[in-house]
Design a protein around this motif. Structure first.
Motif, short mmCIF file in Angstrom:
data_model
loop_
_atom_site.label_atom_id
_atom_site.label_comp_id
_atom_site.label_asym_id
_atom_site.label_seq_id
_atom_site.Cartn_x
_atom_site.Cartn_y
_atom_site.Cartn_z
N GLY A 273 32.47 -3.92 10.86
CA GLY A 273 33.90 -2.37 10.58
C GLY A 273 35.28 -3.10 10.60
O GLY A 273 35.38 -2.65 9.56
N LEU A 274 35.55 -3.43 11.53
CA LEU A 274 36.79 -3.21 11.28
C LEU A 274 37.83 -4.11 10.15
O LEU A 274 38.22 -4.13 10.12
CB LEU A 274 37.69 -4.81 12.81
CG LEU A 274 37.15 -3.34 14.07
CD1 LEU A 274 37.48 -4.38 15.39
CD2 LEU A 274 38.41 -2.00 14.36
N LEU A 275 36.84 -5.48 9.63
CA LEU A 275 37.09 -5.93 9.18
C LEU A 275 37.20 -4.95 7.67
O LEU A 275 38.19 -4.86 6.51
CB LEU A 275 35.74 -7.08 8.70
CG LEU A 275 36.47 -8.46 7.80
CD1 LEU A 275 37.52 -9.65 8.08
CD2 LEU A 275 34.77 -9.41 7.49
N GLY A 276 36.10 -4.31 7.55
CA GLY A 276 35.92 -3.73 6.30
C GLY A 276 37.01 -2.63 6.49
O GLY A 276 37.37 -2.95 5.13
N LEU A 277 37.20 -2.12 7.76
CA LEU A 277 38.32 -1.26 8.38
C LEU A 277 39.71 -1.57 7.05
O LEU A 277 40.92 -1.14 5.88
CB LEU A 277 38.76 -0.22 8.98
CG LEU A 277 39.88 0.36 9.28
CD1 LEU A 277 39.77 1.47 8.65
CD2 LEU A 277 40.01 0.90 10.45
N ALA A 278 39.97 -2.41 7.86
CA ALA A 278 41.77 -3.55 6.89
C ALA A 278 41.32 -3.96 5.30
O ALA A 278 42.42 -4.35 4.70
CB ALA A 278 41.63 -5.19 8.36
N VAL A 279 39.88 -4.89 5.10
CA VAL A 279 40.05 -5.15 3.87
C VAL A 279 40.23 -4.64 2.87
O VAL A 279 40.36 -4.30 1.56
CB VAL A 279 39.40 -6.45 3.72
CG1 VAL A 279 39.45 -7.02 2.16
CG2 VAL A 279 39.46 -7.70 4.47
N PHE A 280 38.55 -3.96 2.72
CA PHE A 280 38.39 -2.77 1.82
C PHE A 280 38.89 -1.81 1.88
O PHE A 280 39.05 -1.31 0.58
CB PHE A 280 36.32 -2.73 1.92
CG PHE A 280 35.62 -3.51 2.01
CD1 PHE A 280 36.13 -4.88 0.92
CD2 PHE A 280 34.87 -3.97 3.20
CE1 PHE A 280 35.55 -5.59 0.79
CE2 PHE A 280 34.19 -5.20 3.03
CZ PHE A 280 34.45 -6.12 1.98
N ILE A 281 38.93 -1.26 2.57
CA ILE A 281 39.71 0.60 2.66
C ILE A 281 41.48 -0.07 2.29
O ILE A 281 42.03 1.01 1.87
CB ILE A 281 39.92 1.04 3.90
CG1 ILE A 281 37.75 1.26 3.32
CG2 ILE A 281 40.17 2.52 3.61
CD1 ILE A 281 37.29 2.34 5.12
#
Length: 437
Positions: A273-281
Protein backbone atom coordinates in the motif's frame (compact mmCIF):
# COMPACT_ATOMS: atom_id res chain seq x y z
CA UNK A 1 31.23 -73.68 34.03
CA UNK A 2 29.34 -74.03 30.75
CA UNK A 3 26.06 -74.36 32.63
CA UNK A 4 26.85 -71.25 34.61
CA UNK A 5 27.64 -69.34 31.43
CA UNK A 6 24.43 -70.51 29.83
CA UNK A 7 22.43 -69.46 32.85
CA UNK A 8 24.25 -66.14 32.97
CA UNK A 9 23.75 -65.57 29.26
CA UNK A 10 20.07 -66.42 29.46
CA UNK A 11 19.46 -64.00 32.28
CA UNK A 12 21.26 -61.22 30.42
CA UNK A 13 19.17 -61.86 27.31
CA UNK A 14 16.02 -61.79 29.39
CA UNK A 15 17.00 -58.49 30.91
CA UNK A 16 17.62 -57.02 27.44
CA UNK A 17 14.23 -58.19 26.19
CA UNK A 18 12.58 -56.73 29.28
CA UNK A 19 14.28 -53.38 28.65
CA UNK A 20 13.16 -53.43 25.01
CA UNK A 21 9.58 -54.26 25.98
CA UNK A 22 9.56 -51.51 28.59
CA UNK A 23 10.84 -48.96 26.08
CA UNK A 24 8.26 -50.11 23.54
CA UNK A 25 5.51 -49.59 26.08
CA UNK A 26 6.78 -46.10 26.81
CA UNK A 27 7.03 -45.25 23.09
CA UNK A 28 3.51 -46.49 22.43
CA UNK A 29 2.21 -44.49 25.37
CA UNK A 30 4.05 -41.41 24.07
CA UNK A 31 2.53 -41.96 20.58
CA UNK A 32 -0.94 -42.32 22.08
CA UNK A 33 -0.45 -39.11 24.06
CA UNK A 34 0.78 -37.32 20.94
CA UNK A 35 -2.26 -38.46 18.96
CA UNK A 36 -4.49 -37.40 21.83
CA UNK A 37 -2.85 -33.96 21.95
CA UNK A 38 -3.32 -33.61 18.21
CA UNK A 39 -6.97 -34.62 18.46
CA UNK A 40 -7.56 -32.20 21.33
CA UNK A 41 -5.90 -29.41 19.32
CA UNK A 42 -8.17 -30.09 16.35
CA UNK A 43 -11.26 -30.20 18.59
CA UNK A 44 -10.23 -26.96 20.33
CA UNK A 45 -9.64 -25.26 16.97
CA UNK A 46 -13.03 -26.39 15.68
CA UNK A 47 -14.69 -25.19 18.87
CA UNK A 48 -13.10 -21.75 18.55
CA UNK A 49 -14.10 -21.65 14.88
CA UNK A 50 -17.70 -22.57 15.70
CA UNK A 51 -17.70 -19.97 18.49
CA UNK A 52 -16.42 -17.30 16.11
CA UNK A 53 -18.87 -18.13 13.33
CA UNK A 54 -21.70 -18.51 15.83
CA UNK A 55 -20.98 -15.07 17.28
CA UNK A 56 -20.90 -13.47 13.84
CA UNK A 57 -24.10 -15.18 12.71
CA UNK A 58 -25.90 -14.40 15.98
CA UNK A 59 -25.09 -10.71 15.63
CA UNK A 60 -25.64 -10.40 11.89
CA UNK A 61 -28.51 -12.60 10.72
CA UNK A 62 -31.10 -10.01 11.76
CA UNK A 63 -29.60 -7.53 9.28
CA UNK A 64 -31.18 -9.53 6.46
CA UNK A 65 -34.58 -8.32 7.69
CA UNK A 66 -35.86 -4.76 7.82
CA UNK A 67 -38.78 -3.42 9.85
CA UNK A 68 -41.45 -1.48 7.96
CA UNK A 69 -44.38 0.60 9.21
CA UNK A 70 -47.68 0.61 7.34
CA UNK A 71 -49.16 4.11 6.94
CA UNK A 72 -52.37 5.24 5.25
CA UNK A 73 -50.91 8.02 3.15
CA UNK A 74 -53.10 10.57 1.43
CA UNK A 75 -51.26 11.73 -1.70
CA UNK A 76 -52.42 15.32 -1.44
CA UNK A 77 -52.43 16.96 -4.90
CA UNK A 78 -51.80 20.35 -3.32
CA UNK A 79 -48.52 19.13 -1.87
CA UNK A 80 -47.40 16.93 -4.74
CA UNK A 81 -48.67 18.50 -7.95
CA UNK A 82 -50.62 21.72 -7.39
CA UNK A 83 -50.56 22.57 -11.11
CA UNK A 84 -51.92 19.17 -12.12
CA UNK A 85 -49.45 18.79 -15.01
CA UNK A 86 -47.76 15.62 -13.69
CA UNK A 87 -44.42 17.15 -14.52
CA UNK A 88 -41.68 14.76 -13.31
CA UNK A 89 -39.48 17.66 -12.22
CA UNK A 90 -42.31 19.03 -10.08
CA UNK A 91 -43.03 15.60 -8.64
CA UNK A 92 -39.36 15.27 -7.72
CA UNK A 93 -39.47 18.48 -5.67
CA UNK A 94 -42.74 17.77 -3.81
CA UNK A 95 -42.89 17.79 -0.01
CA UNK A 96 -43.22 14.05 0.60
CA UNK A 97 -41.98 14.44 4.14
CA UNK A 98 -45.14 16.40 4.93
CA UNK A 99 -47.28 13.56 3.57
CA UNK A 100 -45.65 11.13 6.01
CA UNK A 101 -46.04 13.52 8.92
CA UNK A 102 -49.71 14.03 8.08
CA UNK A 103 -50.25 10.25 8.00
CA UNK A 104 -48.62 9.80 11.41
CA UNK A 105 -50.49 12.75 12.89
CA UNK A 106 -53.82 11.33 11.72
CA UNK A 107 -52.99 8.01 13.41
CA UNK A 108 -51.87 9.67 16.68
CA UNK A 109 -54.07 12.80 17.00
CA UNK A 110 -53.33 13.15 20.72
CA UNK A 111 -49.67 13.99 20.02
CA UNK A 112 -49.63 17.80 20.12
CA UNK A 113 -46.34 18.99 21.57
CA UNK A 114 -43.51 19.81 19.20
CA UNK A 115 -41.00 17.59 20.98
CA UNK A 116 -43.43 14.67 21.05
CA UNK A 117 -44.18 15.13 17.34
CA UNK A 118 -40.47 15.11 16.60
CA UNK A 119 -40.14 11.82 18.52
CA UNK A 120 -43.14 10.42 16.62
CA UNK A 121 -41.76 11.36 13.23
CA UNK A 122 -38.38 9.84 14.12
CA UNK A 123 -39.96 6.37 14.08
CA UNK A 124 -39.60 6.50 10.30
CA UNK A 125 -36.37 6.20 8.36
CA UNK A 126 -34.60 9.33 7.19
CA UNK A 127 -34.97 8.03 3.64
CA UNK A 128 -38.73 7.38 3.87
CA UNK A 129 -39.62 10.49 1.88
CA UNK A 130 -37.39 9.35 -0.99
CA UNK A 131 -39.14 5.97 -1.06
CA UNK A 132 -42.47 7.79 -1.26
CA UNK A 133 -41.14 10.00 -4.06
CA UNK A 134 -40.02 6.98 -6.08
CA UNK A 135 -43.45 5.41 -5.57
CA UNK A 136 -45.22 8.50 -6.92
CA UNK A 137 -42.85 8.81 -9.87
CA UNK A 138 -43.54 5.18 -10.78
CA UNK A 139 -47.33 5.51 -10.23
CA UNK A 140 -48.54 9.10 -10.78
CA UNK A 141 -52.15 7.85 -10.66
CA UNK A 142 -51.78 7.64 -6.86
CA UNK A 143 -52.07 11.43 -6.61
CA UNK A 144 -55.37 12.32 -4.96
CA UNK A 145 -55.83 8.86 -3.43
CA UNK A 146 -55.28 7.32 -0.02
CA UNK A 147 -53.26 4.10 0.04
CA UNK A 148 -51.53 1.98 2.65
CA UNK A 149 -47.78 2.21 2.10
CA UNK A 150 -45.06 0.27 3.92
CA UNK A 151 -42.31 2.68 4.97
CA UNK A 152 -38.89 1.69 6.31
CA UNK A 153 -38.51 2.25 10.04
CA UNK A 154 -35.69 4.10 11.76
CA UNK A 155 -32.76 2.00 12.98
CA UNK A 156 -33.75 2.39 16.65
CA UNK A 157 -37.30 1.27 15.86
CA UNK A 158 -35.92 -1.61 13.83
CA UNK A 159 -33.63 -2.71 16.67
CA UNK A 160 -36.47 -2.54 19.22
CA UNK A 161 -38.79 -4.66 17.07
CA UNK A 162 -36.00 -7.22 16.54
CA UNK A 163 -35.36 -7.36 20.27
CA UNK A 164 -31.86 -5.89 20.01
CA UNK A 165 -32.69 -2.85 22.18
CA UNK A 166 -33.88 -3.31 25.73
CA UNK A 167 -37.06 -1.75 27.09
CA UNK A 168 -35.96 -1.76 30.72
CA UNK A 169 -33.81 0.64 32.66
CA UNK A 170 -34.04 4.39 33.08
CA UNK A 171 -35.51 6.27 30.14
CA UNK A 172 -32.54 8.63 29.95
CA UNK A 173 -30.18 5.71 29.45
CA UNK A 174 -32.11 4.29 26.47
CA UNK A 175 -31.94 5.37 22.85
CA UNK A 176 -35.68 4.98 22.54
CA UNK A 177 -38.15 6.67 24.88
CA UNK A 178 -41.24 5.41 26.68
CA UNK A 179 -43.70 7.25 24.44
CA UNK A 180 -42.02 5.83 21.34
CA UNK A 181 -42.26 2.32 22.78
CA UNK A 182 -45.97 2.89 23.42
CA UNK A 183 -46.51 4.07 19.82
CA UNK A 184 -44.61 1.08 18.43
CA UNK A 185 -46.67 -1.31 20.56
CA UNK A 186 -49.85 0.30 19.26
CA UNK A 187 -48.68 -0.05 15.67
CA UNK A 188 -47.82 -3.71 16.28
CA UNK A 189 -51.23 -4.35 17.82
CA UNK A 190 -52.88 -2.85 14.72
CA UNK A 191 -50.77 -5.01 12.37
CA UNK A 192 -48.91 -2.01 11.00
CA UNK A 193 -45.41 -3.33 11.68
CA UNK A 194 -43.81 -6.14 9.72
CA UNK A 195 -40.36 -7.53 9.03
CA UNK A 196 -39.41 -8.34 5.45
CA UNK A 197 -36.28 -9.28 3.54
CA UNK A 198 -33.84 -6.36 3.54
CA UNK A 199 -33.22 -5.88 -0.17
CA UNK A 200 -31.68 -2.45 0.46
CA UNK A 201 -28.75 -4.13 2.22
CA UNK A 202 -27.78 -5.78 -1.09
CA UNK A 203 -28.80 -3.01 -3.51
CA UNK A 204 -27.71 0.24 -1.81
CA UNK A 205 -24.44 1.99 -1.19
CA UNK A 206 -23.11 3.25 2.11
CA UNK A 207 -25.05 5.71 4.25
CA UNK A 208 -24.80 7.51 7.58
CA UNK A 209 -28.18 6.02 8.48
CA UNK A 210 -27.88 2.31 9.32
CA UNK A 211 -31.27 1.37 7.87
CA UNK A 212 -30.24 2.87 4.50
CA UNK A 213 -26.70 1.44 4.40
CA UNK A 214 -25.93 -1.39 1.98
CA UNK A 215 -22.99 -3.31 0.57
CA UNK A 216 -23.67 -2.98 -3.16
CA UNK A 217 -21.23 -0.09 -3.60
CA UNK A 218 -18.49 -2.05 -1.80
CA UNK A 219 -19.29 -5.20 -3.79
CA UNK A 220 -18.96 -3.30 -7.08
CA UNK A 221 -15.72 -1.71 -5.87
CA UNK A 222 -14.37 -5.16 -4.98
CA UNK A 223 -15.46 -6.50 -8.36
CA UNK A 224 -13.73 -3.74 -10.34
CA UNK A 225 -10.60 -4.04 -8.17
CA UNK A 226 -10.42 -7.81 -8.64
CA UNK A 227 -10.98 -7.46 -12.40
CA UNK A 228 -7.96 -5.16 -12.64
CA UNK A 229 -5.94 -7.49 -10.41
CA UNK A 230 -6.88 -10.62 -12.35
CA UNK A 231 -6.31 -9.07 -15.79
CA UNK A 232 -2.78 -8.05 -14.79
CA UNK A 233 -1.54 -10.62 -12.30
CA UNK A 234 -2.70 -13.78 -14.08
CA UNK A 235 -0.93 -13.32 -17.46
CA UNK A 236 2.15 -11.69 -15.92
CA UNK A 237 2.43 -14.31 -13.17
CA UNK A 238 1.96 -17.27 -15.50
CA UNK A 239 4.42 -15.87 -18.03
CA UNK A 240 7.03 -15.26 -15.30
CA UNK A 241 6.54 -18.76 -13.89
CA UNK A 242 6.93 -20.37 -17.33
CA UNK A 243 10.05 -18.37 -18.13
CA UNK A 244 11.76 -18.95 -14.78
CA UNK A 245 10.97 -22.66 -14.70
CA UNK A 246 11.41 -23.65 -18.35
CA UNK A 247 13.61 -21.15 -20.18
CA UNK A 248 15.66 -19.05 -17.75
CA UNK A 249 19.36 -20.01 -17.50
CA UNK A 250 20.55 -21.18 -14.12
CA UNK A 251 22.89 -18.46 -12.89
CA UNK A 252 23.19 -16.07 -9.98
CA UNK A 253 20.81 -13.54 -11.53
CA UNK A 254 17.94 -15.98 -11.76
CA UNK A 255 18.80 -17.22 -8.27
CA UNK A 256 18.59 -13.62 -7.05
CA UNK A 257 15.21 -13.18 -8.77
CA UNK A 258 13.88 -16.38 -7.19
CA UNK A 259 15.01 -15.31 -3.73
CA UNK A 260 13.37 -11.91 -4.14
CA UNK A 261 10.11 -13.47 -5.34
CA UNK A 262 10.03 -15.74 -2.28
CA UNK A 263 10.78 -12.78 -0.04
CA UNK A 264 8.06 -10.63 -1.63
CA UNK A 265 5.49 -13.33 -0.87
CA UNK A 266 6.21 -12.78 2.84
CA UNK A 267 6.23 -8.96 2.80
CA UNK A 268 3.41 -7.41 4.91
CA UNK A 269 0.59 -6.23 2.70
CA UNK A 270 0.65 -2.67 4.04
CA UNK A 271 4.11 -2.23 2.47
CA UNK A 272 2.51 -2.69 -0.96
CA UNK A 273 0.00 0.00 0.00
CA UNK A 274 2.82 2.41 0.78
CA UNK A 275 4.43 1.52 -2.55
CA UNK A 276 1.17 2.17 -4.40
CA UNK A 277 0.73 5.50 -2.63
CA UNK A 278 4.24 6.61 -3.54
CA UNK A 279 4.34 5.32 -7.13
CA UNK A 280 0.84 5.13 -8.60
CA UNK A 281 -0.71 8.15 -6.87
CA UNK A 282 2.11 10.58 -6.05
CA UNK A 283 4.37 9.83 -9.04
CA UNK A 284 1.98 8.80 -11.85
CA UNK A 285 -0.94 10.89 -10.58
CA UNK A 286 -3.61 8.19 -10.88
CA UNK A 287 -6.96 8.95 -9.23
CA UNK A 288 -7.03 8.32 -5.50
CA UNK A 289 -9.50 5.78 -4.07
CA UNK A 290 -10.12 4.25 -7.50
CA UNK A 291 -10.33 0.50 -8.25
CA UNK A 292 -7.57 1.02 -10.84
CA UNK A 293 -5.01 1.94 -8.19
CA UNK A 294 -6.38 -0.71 -5.83
CA UNK A 295 -6.05 -3.34 -8.55
CA UNK A 296 -2.47 -2.31 -9.31
CA UNK A 297 -1.52 -2.53 -5.64
CA UNK A 298 -3.16 -5.93 -5.23
CA UNK A 299 -1.46 -7.09 -8.45
CA UNK A 300 1.93 -6.40 -6.89
CA UNK A 301 0.85 -8.27 -3.76
CA UNK A 302 -0.52 -11.37 -5.51
CA UNK A 303 2.12 -11.74 -8.22
CA UNK A 304 4.63 -13.61 -5.99
CA UNK A 305 1.91 -16.04 -4.87
CA UNK A 306 0.85 -16.77 -8.46
CA UNK A 307 4.45 -17.14 -9.66
CA UNK A 308 5.35 -19.56 -6.86
CA UNK A 309 2.18 -21.61 -7.40
CA UNK A 310 2.77 -21.66 -11.16
CA UNK A 311 6.33 -22.88 -10.79
CA UNK A 312 5.22 -25.59 -8.39
CA UNK A 313 2.60 -26.75 -10.90
CA UNK A 314 5.21 -26.85 -13.68
CA UNK A 315 7.64 -28.80 -11.48
CA UNK A 316 4.93 -31.37 -10.78
CA UNK A 317 4.85 -32.38 -14.48
CA UNK A 318 7.11 -35.45 -14.85
CA UNK A 319 10.37 -34.98 -16.78
CA UNK A 320 9.36 -37.89 -18.99
CA UNK A 321 6.72 -35.68 -20.63
CA UNK A 322 9.38 -33.17 -21.63
CA UNK A 323 11.78 -35.87 -22.79
CA UNK A 324 9.10 -37.61 -24.86
CA UNK A 325 8.06 -34.36 -26.54
CA UNK A 326 11.63 -33.46 -27.41
CA UNK A 327 12.30 -37.02 -28.53
CA UNK A 328 9.61 -36.88 -31.22
CA UNK A 329 11.03 -33.64 -32.61
CA UNK A 330 9.13 -30.91 -30.75
CA UNK A 331 10.94 -27.61 -30.19
CA UNK A 332 11.41 -26.38 -26.61
CA UNK A 333 8.58 -23.86 -27.16
CA UNK A 334 6.27 -26.54 -28.53
CA UNK A 335 7.22 -28.87 -25.70
CA UNK A 336 6.25 -26.28 -23.08
CA UNK A 337 3.05 -24.91 -24.62
CA UNK A 338 1.70 -28.09 -26.21
CA UNK A 339 2.60 -30.70 -23.61
CA UNK A 340 3.77 -29.29 -20.25
CA UNK A 341 1.52 -26.25 -19.86
CA UNK A 342 -1.82 -28.05 -20.44
CA UNK A 343 -0.92 -30.45 -17.64
CA UNK A 344 0.16 -27.63 -15.30
CA UNK A 345 -2.76 -25.25 -15.94
CA UNK A 346 -5.06 -26.72 -13.22
CA UNK A 347 -2.43 -26.16 -10.55
CA UNK A 348 -1.63 -22.70 -11.87
CA UNK A 349 -5.32 -21.73 -11.89
CA UNK A 350 -5.67 -23.02 -8.34
CA UNK A 351 -2.83 -20.75 -7.23
CA UNK A 352 -4.37 -17.82 -9.09
CA UNK A 353 -7.77 -18.31 -7.45
CA UNK A 354 -6.20 -18.56 -4.00
CA UNK A 355 -4.29 -15.36 -4.75
CA UNK A 356 -7.53 -13.64 -5.78
CA UNK A 357 -9.20 -14.84 -2.58
CA UNK A 358 -6.36 -13.32 -0.58
CA UNK A 359 -6.71 -10.07 -2.52
CA UNK A 360 -10.48 -10.01 -1.87
CA UNK A 361 -9.91 -10.17 1.88
CA UNK A 362 -7.20 -7.51 2.04
CA UNK A 363 -7.84 -4.08 3.51
CA UNK A 364 -4.49 -2.74 4.80
CA UNK A 365 -2.94 -1.82 1.40
CA UNK A 366 -6.22 -0.27 0.23
CA UNK A 367 -6.43 1.93 3.33
CA UNK A 368 -3.13 3.50 2.32
CA UNK A 369 -4.40 4.55 -1.12
CA UNK A 370 -7.56 6.22 0.17
CA UNK A 371 -10.19 3.54 -0.39
CA UNK A 372 -11.30 4.13 3.20
CA UNK A 373 -13.28 7.19 2.09
CA UNK A 374 -17.04 7.42 2.70
CA UNK A 375 -18.50 6.55 -0.72
CA UNK A 376 -22.29 6.81 -1.15
CA UNK A 377 -22.60 6.37 -4.92
CA UNK A 378 -22.13 2.96 -6.50
CA UNK A 379 -19.03 3.08 -8.78
CA UNK A 380 -19.63 2.56 -12.48
CA UNK A 381 -16.04 2.23 -13.69
CA UNK A 382 -12.51 1.53 -12.48
CA UNK A 383 -11.74 5.28 -12.40
CA UNK A 384 -14.47 6.36 -9.97
CA UNK A 385 -13.89 6.62 -6.21
CA UNK A 386 -15.00 3.48 -4.41
CA UNK A 387 -14.36 1.19 -1.49
CA UNK A 388 -14.18 -2.58 -1.10
CA UNK A 389 -16.00 -5.00 1.15
CA UNK A 390 -13.25 -5.48 3.82
CA UNK A 391 -12.82 -1.71 4.11
CA UNK A 392 -16.60 -1.27 4.33
CA UNK A 393 -16.61 -3.73 7.23
CA UNK A 394 -13.83 -1.70 8.86
CA UNK A 395 -15.81 1.53 8.50
CA UNK A 396 -19.01 0.06 9.92
CA UNK A 397 -17.15 -1.58 12.82
CA UNK A 398 -16.02 1.88 13.89
CA UNK A 399 -19.62 3.18 14.13
CA UNK A 400 -21.25 3.24 17.58
CA UNK A 401 -24.85 2.50 16.52
CA UNK A 402 -26.16 -0.96 17.38
CA UNK A 403 -27.62 -1.29 13.87
CA UNK A 404 -24.13 -0.89 12.35
CA UNK A 405 -22.87 -3.71 14.58
CA UNK A 406 -25.58 -5.85 13.02
CA UNK A 407 -24.63 -4.82 9.50
CA UNK A 408 -20.93 -5.31 10.18
CA UNK A 409 -21.53 -8.95 11.08
CA UNK A 410 -23.81 -9.41 8.07
CA UNK A 411 -21.15 -7.98 5.73
CA UNK A 412 -18.58 -10.35 7.27
CA UNK A 413 -20.94 -13.23 6.52
CA UNK A 414 -21.21 -12.12 2.88
CA UNK A 415 -17.43 -11.79 2.60
CA UNK A 416 -16.93 -15.25 4.12
CA UNK A 417 -19.37 -16.71 1.59
CA UNK A 418 -17.33 -15.22 -1.27
CA UNK A 419 -14.06 -16.49 0.22
CA UNK A 420 -15.45 -19.98 0.81
CA UNK A 421 -16.80 -20.05 -2.74
CA UNK A 422 -13.44 -19.03 -4.25
CA UNK A 423 -11.50 -21.54 -2.18
CA UNK A 424 -14.06 -24.22 -2.99
CA UNK A 425 -13.68 -23.40 -6.69
CA UNK A 426 -9.91 -23.79 -6.37
CA UNK A 427 -10.32 -27.19 -4.71
CA UNK A 428 -12.81 -28.29 -7.39
CA UNK A 429 -10.50 -27.28 -10.24
CA UNK A 430 -7.59 -29.10 -8.64
CA UNK A 431 -9.61 -32.28 -8.02
CA UNK A 432 -11.38 -32.16 -11.39
CA UNK A 433 -8.45 -31.53 -13.73
CA UNK A 434 -5.34 -32.50 -11.80
CA UNK A 435 -3.55 -35.66 -12.96
CA UNK A 436 -1.73 -37.89 -10.53
CA UNK A 437 1.49 -39.42 -11.75
Amino acid sequence: MNEICEISGGSSSDRTIDVVHASLVKRRQAERRFRLYGLLSIVAGLCFLVLLFGSIIAKGYTAFQQTSIGLDVYFDPQLIDPDGRRDPSALMEADYDRLLKNALSSMFPDVKERQAKRALYSLLSAGASYDLRDLVLANPELIGKTQKVWISADDDTDMLVKGQLGRGGAEGERRIKDNQIAWIDKLEAEGRIKKSFNTAFFTSGDSREPELAGIWGAVMGSLFTLLVTLSLSLPIGMAAAIYLEEFAPRNRWTDLIEVNINNLAAVPSIVFGLLGLAVFINFFGLPRSSPLVGGLVLTLMTLPVIIIAGRSALKAVPPSVREAALGVGASPMQMVFHHVLPLAVPGMMTGAIIGMARALGESAPLLMIGMVAFIVDVPQSIMEPSTVLPVQIYLWADSPERAFVERTSAAIMVLLVFLIFMNGLAVYIRKRFERRW
